[in-house]
Scaffold this active site. Structure first.
Site, mmCIF file in Angstrom:
data_model
loop_
_atom_site.group_PDB
_atom_site.id
_atom_site.type_symbol
_atom_site.label_atom_id
_atom_site.label_comp_id
_atom_site.label_asym_id
_atom_site.label_seq_id
_atom_site.Cartn_x
_atom_site.Cartn_y
_atom_site.Cartn_z
ATOM 1 N N LYS A 1 42.722 49.056 36.907
ATOM 2 C CA LYS A 1 42.548 50.402 36.356
ATOM 3 C C LYS A 1 43.877 51.166 36.273
ATOM 4 O O LYS A 1 44.125 51.883 35.322
ATOM 5 C CB LYS A 1 41.524 51.176 37.198
ATOM 6 C CG LYS A 1 40.101 50.676 36.938
ATOM 7 C CD LYS A 1 39.075 51.292 37.872
ATOM 8 C CE LYS A 1 39.121 50.619 39.222
ATOM 9 N NZ LYS A 1 37.882 50.720 39.999
ATOM 10 N N ARG B 1 28.918 43.486 41.955
ATOM 11 C CA ARG B 1 29.369 43.279 43.348
ATOM 12 C C ARG B 1 28.589 44.159 44.302
ATOM 13 O O ARG B 1 28.248 43.756 45.416
ATOM 14 C CB ARG B 1 30.875 43.592 43.462
ATOM 15 C CG ARG B 1 31.756 42.511 42.865
ATOM 16 C CD ARG B 1 33.185 42.985 42.710
ATOM 17 N NE ARG B 1 33.766 43.407 43.972
ATOM 18 C CZ ARG B 1 34.753 44.292 44.098
ATOM 19 N NH1 ARG B 1 35.283 44.856 43.018
ATOM 20 N NH2 ARG B 1 35.219 44.615 45.273
ATOM 21 N N HIS C 1 47.492 55.893 44.061
ATOM 22 C CA HIS C 1 46.073 55.629 44.264
ATOM 23 C C HIS C 1 45.758 55.584 45.747
ATOM 24 O O HIS C 1 46.501 55.005 46.529
ATOM 25 C CB HIS C 1 45.677 54.297 43.625
ATOM 26 C CG HIS C 1 44.226 53.972 43.815
ATOM 27 N ND1 HIS C 1 43.244 54.486 43.002
ATOM 28 C CD2 HIS C 1 43.594 53.245 44.763
ATOM 29 C CE1 HIS C 1 42.061 54.068 43.432
ATOM 30 N NE2 HIS C 1 42.243 53.306 44.499
ATOM 31 N N ASP D 1 35.986 45.511 34.737
ATOM 32 C CA ASP D 1 35.928 45.854 36.158
ATOM 33 C C ASP D 1 34.664 46.659 36.451
ATOM 34 O O ASP D 1 33.992 46.443 37.448
ATOM 35 C CB ASP D 1 37.162 46.656 36.579
ATOM 36 C CG ASP D 1 36.954 47.282 37.957
ATOM 37 O OD1 ASP D 1 36.858 46.514 38.931
ATOM 38 O OD2 ASP D 1 36.830 48.520 38.047
HETATM 39 N N1 URA Z 1 37.665 50.757 44.707
HETATM 40 C C1 URA Z 1 37.728 50.113 43.539
HETATM 41 O O1 URA Z 1 38.109 50.682 42.508
HETATM 42 N N2 URA Z 1 37.344 48.825 43.485
HETATM 43 C C2 URA Z 1 36.916 48.156 44.563
HETATM 44 O O2 URA Z 1 36.588 46.994 44.446
HETATM 45 C C3 URA Z 1 36.835 48.843 45.791
HETATM 46 C C4 URA Z 1 37.232 50.153 45.835
#
Ligand code: URA
Ligand code: CA
Length: 430
Positions: A187, A168, A82, A161
């Protein structure tokens, strides 16, 4: 349990119990806790932080909020990679066949999404015929046989999320290390990875502008991985300029092919070898990173890496002859040089400005429904440390429209030149 008590506890800087964290995530997932209480909770976390135990619990609660992919039918240790987000980040296209060529199974789920250019799937679709519509059974078979397959992302990975991230975004609570770390890791874990290699970007074009913050994010994610039984490693890499030269879908596929053949840009090659070596070690295919590094250099030199890419493209319907004839990839009608208006040495290149230029040309999605043009984008000719003469091309715009004044201005503005000789940056920061 009452949400208000949990908010207060976090506001006072106390650590939450696992049951309290589960209560928050379960309650929000079921719409039993309203947005305003979660918003207050997120702001409390923003200011008070979370312990490693709390962060790991939050990660698993989000990972378990939706579908969890079971990759156990695939032989070997599945390693996922990632990146925290860069511009023109072509590494996935290179790393996947590169590590597959030394026997590391890559079962990749990728998305389209919004951004400067398309996601990995869009880029791969620049190859005529390539598709990601494969059944779960086929996907598993392909990885077992070829060590590599890519499918479209399931809609329901870590839905908690997704919901929290939207909140957020509008409550100024994105930039919190425990929240970012748990968001990313939830994830990856839901997607079934046994081991995870993280590329944490630092610099003007990244989320994390300061090295200390990048280090803190990287260690937090590695700690989460270790606590929940996933082998995890992280690299901190520079994002004070775009990686490689190409920003655009088909242009990045060409750049990936060049890199797999050993003729890619030096920075892209280096980053892929560093990340790839960690993947190979975590997958148990080499004892040390030095050994892994040599294995990867070897498959680039002997052509096995590029062969793995061809096999993978054909297996998913793609015309693998593009690898030897990249002119078969979508090509833009106009190739317009961007000439420097001054002389000097390149000191910085605002990666997001270059990305925006590519998006304005049609390479990326502005909204979910935008149609992207796979042929367009920007190819840089100058990177940090390079000397530039007045009226020398610093980049080339690949476009299907003739009038490109705004993207051109963005590219010129992205470059900072200095009268003094600047040295090239070191790419790997930690
Ligand atoms: N990428 C993500 O998947 N989540 C975050 O909180 C910030 C960047
Ligand atoms: Ca690139």
């Amino acid at each position: 349990m009452r949400m208000v008590d949990i908010i207060e506890k976090k506001r006072e800087g106390l650590a939450l119990a696992p049951t309290e964290i589960r209560f928050v995530i379960d309650g929000y997932s079921k719409d039993e806790i309203p947005d305003y209480q979660i918003s207050a909770f997120l702001m409390a976390v923003y200011f008070q932080g979370m312990t490693a135990e709390e962060t790991a619990e939050l990660t698993m609660a989000m990972a378990e909020s939706g579908e969890q992919i079971d990759l156990s039918k695939i032989d070997g240790i599945k390693v996922d990679k990632h990146s925290t987000g860069g511009v023109g980040d072509t590494t996935t296209l290179i790393l996947a066949p590169l590590v597959a060529a030394v026997g590391v199974p890559v079962a990749k789920m990728s998305g389209r999404g919004l951004g400067h250019t398309g996601g990995t799937i869009d880029k791969l679709e620049a190859v005529p015929g390539f598709h990601v519509e494969v059944s779960e059974e086929q996907f598993i078979d392909l990885v077992n046989i070829n060590k590599l397959a890519v499918v479209g992302q399931s809609g329901n990975l870590a839905p908690a999320d997704k919901k929290i991230y939207s909140l957020r975004d509008v409550t100024a609570t994105v930039n919190s290390i425990p929240l970012i770390a748990s968001s990313i890791m939830s994830k990856k874990i839901a997607a079934g990875a046994d081991a995870i290699v993280l590329d944490v970007k630092v610099g003007s074009g990244a989320f994390m502008k300061k090295i200390e913050d990048a280090q803190a994010l990287a260690s937090t994610m590695v700690e989460i991985g270790e606590k929940v039984g996933r082998k995890t490693a992280a690299v901190i890499s520079d994002m004070n300029q775009p990686l490689g030269f190409a920003v655009g879908n088909s242009l990045e596929v060409k750049e990936a092919i060049d890199t797999l053949k050993g003729r890619g840009p030096a920075d892209l090659h280096e980053l892929c070898l560093v990340l790839g070596s960690k993947m190979v070690v975590l997958a148990g295919k080499a004892q040390t990173e030095t050994e892994a590094h040599a294995m990867l250099e070897e498959v680039i030199e002997n052509g096995k890496a590029v062969e793995a890419f061809k096999t993978f493209l054909s297996a998913q319907g793609g015309d693998s002859s593009v690898v030897d004839h990249p002119e078969k990839l979508p090509n833009a009608k106009y190739k317009i040089p961007v000439l420097s208006e001054e002389a000097g040495f390149v000191k910085g290149i605002a990666a997001d400005e270059i990305g925006t230029a590519a998006m304005l040309l049609g390479a990326g999605r502005v909204t979910k429904d935008s149609v992207i043009d796979l042929s367009v984008g920007v190819v840089l000719h100058k990177k940090i440390g390079d000397k530039v003469r007045k009226d020398e091309p610093i980049a080339t715009i690949h476009s299907n429209i003739e009038v490109i004044e705004i993207p051109k201005m963005r590219i010129l503005q992205a470059y900072t030149l200095s009268g003094e000789c600047t040295s090239a940056l070191s790419l790997i920061k930690g």
